[in-house]
Scaffold this active site. Sequence first.
Site, mmCIF file in Angstrom:
data_model
loop_
_atom_site.group_PDB
_atom_site.id
_atom_site.type_symbol
_atom_site.label_atom_id
_atom_site.label_comp_id
_atom_site.label_asym_id
_atom_site.label_seq_id
_atom_site.Cartn_x
_atom_site.Cartn_y
_atom_site.Cartn_z
ATOM 1 N NE ARG A 32 -6.324 -55.490 11.785
ATOM 2 C CZ ARG A 32 -7.529 -55.187 11.323
ATOM 3 N NH1 ARG A 32 -7.669 -54.300 10.350
ATOM 4 N NH2 ARG A 32 -8.602 -55.759 11.844
ATOM 5 C CD GLU A 67 -4.783 -58.078 13.928
ATOM 6 O OE1 GLU A 67 -4.624 -57.421 14.968
ATOM 7 O OE2 GLU A 67 -5.896 -58.334 13.434
ATOM 8 C CB SER A 92 -8.371 -60.778 14.073
ATOM 9 O OG SER A 92 -9.622 -60.271 13.735
#
Length: 342
Positions: free
Chosen positions: A164, A338, A242
Site C-alpha cells: 500500500r 490506509e 479497509s
Amino acid sequence: MEVVSNISLKAYNTFGIESTARHFVEVSSVEELQELLRLQEWKNTPKLILGGGSNLLFTAQYDGLIIKMNIRGIELVEENDEFIWVKVGAGENWHEFVMHCIEQGWGGVENLSLIPGTVGAAPMQNIGAYGVEIKDVFASLEAVKIDTVQRQTFSGEECQFGYRESVFKTIYKGQYIIASVTFRLSKHPEINTSYGAIEEVLTERLGEVGVKSASIREVSDAVIHIRQSKLPDPQEIGNAGSFFKNPVVPREQFETLQQQFDKVPGYPVSKNEVKVPAGWLIEQAGWKGKRFGNVGVHDRQALVLVNLGGAQGEEVKKLAYDIQQSVEEKFGILIQPEVNII
Ligand code: EPU
C-alpha cells in the site's frame, strides 16, 4: 474546463460524507491538466487530486482546488506473443478496466476485480487483493509534476512499490499528478489462486481438478463473490474499503503475541517481519459490528468503517481513533489508517 465554486462533495466520496469544495474542476486530457497547472491564478492554491473518491475521508470543507481526473481511454501500445501493453487514462474506472481485460482475454488483473476507484489512483498505493498487487502487472506511468508542469515517465522501480505504498505517498507526496498508467498483461494467463478463499470458491464451483484450469473470468467471478460477501457496497452503505493497513511487526513481537493470544493470525513478509490482519485485532478488541450514532464497524469485515447514513467525517475519524487506541492498549500495536484523512 470550468472551475466551479462551493460544490457538494457527497457524490464524490464513497463514504458518502457531506462536505464542500471551495473550488472544483474536471480535466479530460493531459494537455488540459497542464493548461490548468500553468494558470497563475491557481499556482498557490492547495490542490487535491480526486479519482473515484474511494480512499478518502473528508473531515472539513476543502478550502482549495479539487482536480477531478477524467482522463479516459484504453490504448494498445505494444504486443508480442506473450504480452500486451495497454496505456490507460487515469480517470478510467478500475473495475471497468478489469472487466475489459477479461473480455479481451488479457490476464493479470482478474484478482483485482471490484476494487473501487480509478486507474490513476491504483499505483499511488499499489492496490492489492487476493495475492496480487498492481506492481505485478505495472509497466510504467506518466505523471505531471505540479510545480514545473513537465510530463515525466516512471518505471516500476522508480515508483518504489511496497505494501500500500509508492513514492507518490512518501517522498513525492503532493508533487505529481498521475495522468496514465501502462500495464503489461498476459495473452496466455497463468491464474493465481494462492489465496485460500479463491481456491475454496473455485473448488466448490469447478471441483478440485477444475481449479487448476480455471479461466480468468472464473477467477474474477470468484473474487467478486468473495468481495460481495464480505465488503459493503458503497452504493448502499458508505465506506472506503479497509480503513486501516495491516500492521507489520517484528517476528519477536509476533511470537510474544502468540504466547498471549494463541490464535493470532500472521503472514511472514520477510525473514524478520510478520503481517498481522488488522481486521482480526479490531474484532478481538470487540469492535466488529458495533454502531455508534451514524457510524459503525462493518459486521462481516472489521477493517471496514461504515457511514450508516448522514455521518460527519469527524464522527468516522473519532471512531477510527478510538479503535486505534483500544487495539494499541490490548495488543501493543499501533494500526495506521490506509484511508487519506482530509
Ligand atoms: N479477520 C478477522 N476478522 C475480521 C476481518 C479479518 O479475524 O473482521 C482476519 C481473518 O483471520 C482473515 C484475515 O483477517 O483470515 C484476512 O482477512 P481478509 O481476507 O478479509 O483480508 P484483510 O487482510 O483483512 C486485505 C486488504 C483488502 C483485500 C483483502 C483480500 C488491506 C488493508 N486490506 O484485507 O483490501 O481485499 O486483503 O486480499 O491490506 C482495501 O484495501 O480496501 C481492501 C478491501
